[in-house]
Write a protein that holds these residues in place. Sequence first.
Motif, mmCIF file in Angstrom:
data_model
loop_
_atom_site.group_PDB
_atom_site.id
_atom_site.type_symbol
_atom_site.label_atom_id
_atom_site.label_comp_id
_atom_site.label_asym_id
_atom_site.label_seq_id
_atom_site.Cartn_x
_atom_site.Cartn_y
_atom_site.Cartn_z
ATOM 1 N N ASP A 22 2.585 12.975 1.835
ATOM 2 C CA ASP A 22 2.212 12.005 3.208
ATOM 3 C C ASP A 22 0.674 11.166 2.337
ATOM 4 N N TRP A 23 0.768 10.194 2.570
ATOM 5 C CA TRP A 23 -0.813 9.095 1.681
ATOM 6 C C TRP A 23 -1.778 9.281 2.482
ATOM 7 N N PRO A 24 -3.064 8.931 2.215
ATOM 8 C CA PRO A 24 -4.567 8.716 3.637
ATOM 9 C C PRO A 24 -3.934 8.793 4.886
ATOM 10 N N LEU A 25 -2.900 7.516 4.868
ATOM 11 C CA LEU A 25 -3.036 6.810 6.467
ATOM 12 C C LEU A 25 -1.591 7.053 6.502
ATOM 13 N N CYS A 26 -0.059 7.011 5.884
ATOM 14 C CA CYS A 26 0.803 6.420 5.651
ATOM 15 C C CYS A 26 1.667 7.720 5.384
ATOM 16 N N GLN A 27 2.971 8.078 6.664
ATOM 17 C CA GLN A 27 4.043 9.486 5.833
ATOM 18 C C GLN A 27 4.965 9.069 4.805
ATOM 19 N N LEU A 28 5.637 9.094 3.664
ATOM 20 C CA LEU A 28 6.442 8.272 2.897
ATOM 21 C C LEU A 28 7.744 9.472 2.878
ATOM 22 N N ARG A 29 8.824 8.068 3.659
ATOM 23 C CA ARG A 29 9.712 9.472 3.813
ATOM 24 C C ARG A 29 11.010 8.641 2.825
ATOM 25 N N LEU A 54 -3.182 -1.604 14.215
ATOM 26 C CA LEU A 54 -3.885 -0.259 13.767
ATOM 27 C C LEU A 54 -5.316 -0.551 13.585
ATOM 28 N N THR A 55 -6.263 0.032 13.111
ATOM 29 C CA THR A 55 -7.535 -0.688 13.129
ATOM 30 C C THR A 55 -7.801 -1.338 12.048
ATOM 31 N N PRO A 56 -8.818 -2.664 11.733
ATOM 32 C CA PRO A 56 -8.612 -3.041 11.151
ATOM 33 C C PRO A 56 -8.241 -1.980 9.575
ATOM 34 N N TYR A 59 -4.955 -0.607 8.531
ATOM 35 C CA TYR A 59 -4.426 -1.606 8.433
ATOM 36 C C TYR A 59 -4.430 -2.190 6.727
ATOM 37 N N LEU A 60 -6.026 -2.353 6.388
ATOM 38 C CA LEU A 60 -6.141 -2.576 4.960
ATOM 39 C C LEU A 60 -5.768 -0.885 4.388
#
Length: 144
Positions: A22-29, A54-56, A59-60
């Motif tokens: 788990d990264w700050p926004l995304c789950q890595l699989r 996504l919010t701005p 998105y960043l």
Amino acid sequence: MPELSSFELAAPLQQDSCFVADWPLCQLRVINDQQYPWFLLIPRRAGVLELIDLTPEDYLQYQQESWQLACWLRQHFRPDKLNIAALGNVVSQLHIHHIARFKVDKAWPAPIWGVVKMQPYHQTELLERIRLWQQSLPEWPSLA
């Protein structure tokens, strides 16, 4: 903005992939197909179907995480080409494929979908690879 706690992984993504981080926004699989180094970034936000949902700020953050993953793929696998794409025609939940491609892979130069049947890793090999990948991935500050 939807909270991380409301995130639910679509069943087909759960079935075809394994958790890496788990990264700050995304789950890595990782997709369970030993023919390609094939990873997914899945924003942990409910109801997100497209990148523009996504919010701005998110998105960043996604862009930063995608860049980190792409750099890691290049460093660790030395591919001939990186394929990065969000399709979602079958599974609408936003998930972005990051695939290291090689001129010698079975599908080259075509897209990998539907060319050859997926070949799952042996379970012990997959778990060992995930452990090694987790040790070499970029670290992110905690969300605390």
